[in-house]
Design a protein around this motif. Structure first.
Motif, mmCIF file in Angstrom:
data_model
loop_
_atom_site.group_PDB
_atom_site.id
_atom_site.type_symbol
_atom_site.label_atom_id
_atom_site.label_comp_id
_atom_site.label_asym_id
_atom_site.label_seq_id
_atom_site.Cartn_x
_atom_site.Cartn_y
_atom_site.Cartn_z
ATOM 1 N N LEU A 9 -101.822 61.672 -40.105
ATOM 2 C CA LEU A 9 -101.518 60.848 -41.175
ATOM 3 C C LEU A 9 -101.380 61.663 -42.481
ATOM 4 O O LEU A 9 -102.434 62.462 -42.804
ATOM 5 C CB LEU A 9 -102.667 59.800 -41.417
ATOM 6 C CG LEU A 9 -102.801 58.462 -40.876
ATOM 7 C CD1 LEU A 9 -103.845 57.548 -40.707
ATOM 8 C CD2 LEU A 9 -101.363 57.812 -40.905
ATOM 9 N N GLY A 13 -100.796 57.969 -46.243
ATOM 10 C CA GLY A 13 -101.187 57.141 -45.183
ATOM 11 C C GLY A 13 -102.637 56.866 -44.901
ATOM 12 O O GLY A 13 -102.908 55.727 -44.563
ATOM 13 N N ARG A 14 -103.396 57.761 -45.224
ATOM 14 C CA ARG A 14 -104.871 57.572 -45.303
ATOM 15 C C ARG A 14 -105.380 56.657 -46.530
ATOM 16 O O ARG A 14 -106.411 55.793 -46.234
ATOM 17 C CB ARG A 14 -105.565 58.949 -45.402
ATOM 18 C CG ARG A 14 -105.750 59.583 -44.312
ATOM 19 C CD ARG A 14 -106.529 60.772 -44.227
ATOM 20 N NE ARG A 14 -106.344 61.447 -45.303
ATOM 21 C CZ ARG A 14 -105.788 62.837 -45.606
ATOM 22 N NH1 ARG A 14 -104.899 63.179 -44.432
ATOM 23 N NH2 ARG A 14 -105.621 63.533 -46.709
ATOM 24 N N ASN A 19 -104.465 51.600 -42.154
ATOM 25 C CA ASN A 19 -104.581 52.737 -41.299
ATOM 26 C C ASN A 19 -106.065 53.327 -41.106
ATOM 27 O O ASN A 19 -106.247 54.555 -40.838
ATOM 28 C CB ASN A 19 -103.922 53.976 -41.675
ATOM 29 C CG ASN A 19 -102.053 53.511 -41.885
ATOM 30 O OD1 ASN A 19 -101.909 52.597 -40.986
ATOM 31 N ND2 ASN A 19 -101.383 54.090 -42.756
ATOM 32 N N TYR A 57 -94.977 53.710 -38.729
ATOM 33 C CA TYR A 57 -95.261 54.224 -40.243
ATOM 34 C C TYR A 57 -93.956 54.748 -40.906
ATOM 35 O O TYR A 57 -93.043 54.892 -40.190
ATOM 36 C CB TYR A 57 -96.055 55.502 -39.906
ATOM 37 C CG TYR A 57 -97.474 55.040 -39.331
ATOM 38 C CD1 TYR A 57 -98.493 54.777 -40.190
ATOM 39 C CD2 TYR A 57 -97.430 55.362 -37.811
ATOM 40 C CE1 TYR A 57 -99.901 54.447 -39.568
ATOM 41 C CE2 TYR A 57 -98.611 54.667 -37.252
ATOM 42 C CZ TYR A 57 -99.857 54.422 -38.086
ATOM 43 O OH TYR A 57 -101.038 54.189 -37.562
ATOM 44 N N GLU A 61 -96.162 58.461 -44.842
ATOM 45 C CA GLU A 61 -97.517 58.127 -44.432
ATOM 46 C C GLU A 61 -97.658 59.352 -43.322
ATOM 47 O O GLU A 61 -98.967 59.241 -42.705
ATOM 48 C CB GLU A 61 -97.448 56.902 -43.794
ATOM 49 C CG GLU A 61 -97.439 55.651 -44.853
ATOM 50 C CD GLU A 61 -97.543 54.477 -44.012
ATOM 51 O OE1 GLU A 61 -98.006 53.464 -44.718
ATOM 52 O OE2 GLU A 61 -96.840 54.086 -42.947
#
Length: 66
Positions: A9, A13-14, A19, A57, A61
């Motif tokens: 990630l 994305g984090r 997620n 995704y 991300e």
């Protein structure tokens, strides 16, 4: 990115709340690429979870694993 690439990630994305189940150092493999319009969605199989657990995704991300 292509099918079979090892990924993690990204910071973007984090940062999303969706997620949280994926650790910040966890590895995944791109299983399939879905192209709905102009953006690609990547189906990722994460190493920690079973083969049945896949998520979708966007490119922003994900990042390549080091």
């Amino acid at each position: 990115m292509k099918v079979g690439d090892l990924i993690m990630l990204s910071a973007a994305g984090r940062g999303t709340g969706l997620n949280k189940h994926v650790g910040h150092k966890e590895l995944g493999i791109i299983k399939r690429i879905i192209t709905p319009h102009s953006t690609n969605l990547y189906v990722v199989n994460w190493m920690k979870y079973s083969a049945n657990f896949c998520s979708r995704y966007y490119r922003r991300e994900l990042r390549f694993a080091k």
